[in-house]
Design an enzyme around this catalytic site. Structure first.
Site, PDB file in Angstrom:
ATOM      1  N   CYS C 150       0.809  -1.225   0.000  1.00 28.65           N
ATOM      2  CA  CYS C 150       0.000   0.000   0.000  1.00 28.65           C
ATOM      3  C   CYS C 150       0.842   1.275   0.000  1.00 28.65           C
ATOM      4  CB  CYS C 150      -0.961   0.002   1.181  1.00 28.65           C
ATOM      5  SG  CYS C 150      -0.210  -0.392   2.763  1.00 28.65           S
ATOM      6  N   HIS C 242      -2.998   6.683   3.168  1.00 26.55           N
ATOM      7  CA  HIS C 242      -1.585   6.922   3.465  1.00 26.55           C
ATOM      8  C   HIS C 242      -1.161   8.228   2.788  1.00 26.55           C
ATOM      9  CE1 HIS C 242      -1.477   3.075   5.220  1.00 26.55           C
ATOM     10  NE2 HIS C 242      -0.804   2.390   4.342  1.00 26.55           N
TER      11      HIS C 242
END
Lengths: 344, 344, 344, 344
Positions: C150, C242
């Site tokens: 990710c 993120h």
């Protein structure tokens, strides 16, 4: 005078608080630390994943952790503090009691047993005499004494102060910090930007323990207080400090100032860990707040505020530090009472 | 059929929710946006600091914002939604009413005025007829209709469902999201790792508004419901969604399943923004939770859970999205009711 | 055309995202769900502790969960998505490949294996041809394709856009959401009012995977991109999304607008789950922000902002939804590419 | 020896920290408190909305707050600490300097002025001699000395320790606490479940101030350090403590242990508020963490960790308490240096 103490379950979250609170204690000296079998033989520094925001006391860091059995504890230890998970405590506490140890326990098992004193020194120190009943019933040389659940202990001192006005009924709603569930009890995904309206077993504890704490002891048994107590318990995204909204019905009709005075004047005790003022009453209705007020009295004070008379009695808020006054500090204070009253 | 609507106070947090909810609405078409004098003349894109997590609708972004005066609103606008601060609303709403506008207002002023309908369509749509009284009293061509406070609206549908069991008394404790105070209402320093046990004016709103909503309207006036309501209101670190713990005394003695059924079966209404199921009842006592359940019914459903019969009645929890069902969505639903009932 | 798919590890956090994303998918139809042995035989509703904020699709809720073995998956399933823990995946993925299944896997094992395509369809779809090498090497009838970590996938599209300016060196600092560690990966006590400056293995993944994704494939092997990549990875108290600060050295000397244009113009792909615009560039330096921007492109877009030319190249920020574009959505998009390119 | 001090801007967040830090200080005695015109004449208790988690010192609570003008400060005050907003400070600091006061200021104005010492006592105490230049230039009897910005001061001691290895270039990414923006600087709606990738002016401060602090002073002027510094600054949901990821290029090639030793051995100073150990180096890569480590050295220590050699030099993390070492404590330490060096 120095009393040598041991901590059962010394590596967990409450165990770490015990160590923090007992560092430089005027009476107690840490002489034994136990944990699960898998940690036995390690130094405390290695066995504990230390997460308190003060460093591990050096002397404790190098102590060797033992298993949680009477054999692993030196004979000259006079008092044990226990913060074991309740299922473990239910299994091993009897072994220590048979072996003659006095155990001041924070674990939830046996709190409602008729021959186990459940005490807050400022509230019902006289219940300690139940130890006589306990010894007779169980044939133990030791003694088992419990402190109540963190959410109970936050509220009960304020209820004790109200009892002079005829306490009939209590509805209470809690906003509890995540530390009450232990270090890994609440995941971040569960609680960030969220609240959880239930904590398993917590409501029953508040409803029963508070009535035992406020109950009368006649030398043989404790009669539960007659008030009806109903609780709803919520977990919120705070680290430490349980905040509670109390709605209490009273037979008398005091005004807010009468109630505030009753709380402020509720007597403390003269024990090393006891706060000078037991209940601190705020006039600002925005207080108490967990982050700003949980450290009051080194985490041992009860804070109250928002007192308003209602048609049926009063509503107000109260707060205490759940891992100090609500757990490790409560057990230490009970230990101090045991010493004061000559049980050790 | 299309109704041209305006939004008074369109740039604030609730104003932005109005725009989000009215985008692609089947009946309402945004035709006017107002804000404070200082923003008048700017495009909405420039005037609003858009913070909703969906983009500004393109058509709205390029609209010119007007001042909050009747003159600045086109004559062919049929309905105004208001999310003005209550002090501003108290000053300017009368101007719009004299000018003949129908105003569905989320602002807290005048909610308890005897000739102002305070309505939740599913609960007391019949109160809308107070408009006749209002017009007679005030000489307005327009009409002013209010929706209740976000904390009130979360609880009242569940109380309405309980009323068949003889609702006598309510104690309620709230865990309210920060968005209820507006975008800048709660600072991060105030609320991270914290909770605040008081929200100014909120408790009084819950205690009075709920009794008006549940009250009887005889064609001339609303008689407040007889239940005694006491509230303690807390702010916690959640973004959206108010969670509430309710303790209700009932004259009858229903069990938990009776109560759950009464909530589940409480009828909804057939309006564009109304949820199919008004009250969603959870069996899992850990629910409802703000983050997981606030979007239910596109933010317009009421969630309930943790239903337990008590000696005096029942305790349970309820939850709603405070800026949708509790603010902008409530005003829009009232607007839809005004259309349905022929007031527009 | 409909492709029957299975999900290996369907009950976990990423597994639940797969189910959410595949609900009403235009090509894929869920035909098999697997989990650990202990859940096999249960309905999905019982086996999964559903925590996504949309309800479980009804059809999926009643499906029976199988064990994670080839025998438990129906023969007519054409494509498997995997979100197994990497140690489990390393043990069982080969069984599925030998059994002839095509597996689009989010698990981190084997991502750097020379004969396993590690792909982002918009960046290096041509690497898919590594499947030929893989089949020759391993003797599998099936095919194994991986998507990156990710934190890697958040940054790589922006680096791909910069590569035309001579990408030489990258230092990147991440602010990662707790969901990246799975539902129970980060406790609330660890992260409230805190940040953690290290995520085990994460830095190495970013440093190696990004060079493989940007590398050249000559039909036989992938040559890693020559840029030096250094990462520092932090966990912060956000739920999803993120955010990353990138410092990149370039051999050429573009200005901020050149770089913004290169990002904006970077081509997307025509696959069902691909966002229309791959990289969304913000002019407001306060954006992108996790909560406001993670849903962009249904969680599949990359957001960038704060672009400033520096003496050595550029600094900027980027953001993506870590459990959609960074996990389940990445695997689904790879699955769509496999269909498009005729591997299924 | 006792030095009478005043605090300019005593009611704000940093002002409250000054009062907390100066309570029971061995040298300084609070003799004057100033605030804005509107608070002048009130007691400090009334003028300040006290939000620190220790009670207001009693003596301070009853002091009368004056306006922020030289006339309002008693003549026998020897040293002023300033935490005024920089625009206010720019306007009023010159008045105090002309009136002959020595001012140790945390305000950001004039930090880069060639004749204003910008100092951290452990790093560049020799720059204090710039006061001679300043007095000559400006004709002041007083003296103005500044401490750097909170994000700068967190990093600079570690860079000073690295300088022996040939510091050439720094890229730094910050994770900053909300208290850095003042009590109302960041709203809860902005930051819960979020991060903000930009703080206005902060990057420039880090890039310039660090080079001045590390620069050489030849008795007449400070030559900025030659390293190229690039910063990206982020706000995250922590209350106190700035965490920073540093990537530094070095001309030499030390290994991680060389670097750790250089940091650990970097000398402290012998001043009352200085920590015994300036830089505390953690071996656990998960540390330092804001909540666990910000109180180290009573909030005056710098923490470092995660040190890894890279191809070009090193990457590591550092942390300091932003309102103690990064603001009020920094000014107090500078005040102590002024006393030590005989400027007062």
């Amino acid at each position: 005078m120095s009393v040598r103490v041991g901590i059962l379950g010394a590596t967990g979250a409450v165990g770490q608080r015990f160590i923090q609170l007992l560092d430089d204690h005027e009476t107690f000296e840490i002489a034994a630390l136990t944990a699960s079998e898998s940690s036995a033989g390690e130094t405390y520094r290695d066995a504990a994943k230390w997460r308190v925001n003060t460093p591990i006391p050096d002397a404790v860091a190098e102590m060797t952790v033992g298993a949680t059995t009477p054999e692993a504890v030196p004979d000259d230890v006079d008092l044990l503090f226990s913060s074991l998970p309740s299922s473990v405590a239910a299994a091993v506490e009897p072994d220590f009691l048979e072996a003659g140890y006095v155990v001041s326990s924070n674990s939830s098992n046996d709190r409602m047993a008729p021959d186990v004193p459940l005490t807050i020194p400022e509230i019902n120190a006289d219940h300690l005499e139940l130890i006589e009943v306990q010894r007779e019933n169980r044939g133990w040389d030791g003694a088992l004494i419990k402190n109540p659940n963190c959410s109970t202990i936050t509220m009960v001192p304020t209820l004790a102060a109200l009892d002079q006005f005829g306490l009939e009924r209590v509805s209470v709603s809690t906003l509890q910090a995540v530390s009450g569930a232990g270090y890994s009890g609440v995941t971040s995904m569960e609680i960030i930007d969220n609240a959880i309206p239930h904590i398993g077993g917590e409501e029953e504890k508040m409803e029963s323990e508070s009535r035992k704490l406020l109950g009368d002891f006649d030398g043989a048994e404790v009669t539960l207080h007659g008030a009806d107590v109903t609780a709803s318990c919520n977990r919120i995204p705070t680290l430490d400090g349980h905040l509670e909204n109390v709605f209490a019905d009273l037979t008398e009709d005091p005004d807010a100032e009468d109630i505030a005075a009753a709380m402020r004047d509720y007597p403390g005790v003269d024990l090393p860990s006891a706060p000078e003022q037991l209940i601190h009453v705020f006039e600002d209705p925005m207080r108490p707040q967990p982050r700003l007020d949980r450290e009051r009295g080194d985490g041992m004070a009860i804070c109250a505020g928002g007192i308003q008379a209602t048609d049926e009695g009063v509503k107000y808020n109260c707060l205490a530090h759940n891992t100090i006054r609500g757990a490790a500090g409560a057990s230490v204070l009970n230990g101090e009472l045991l010493v004061e009253d000559g049980w050790i």
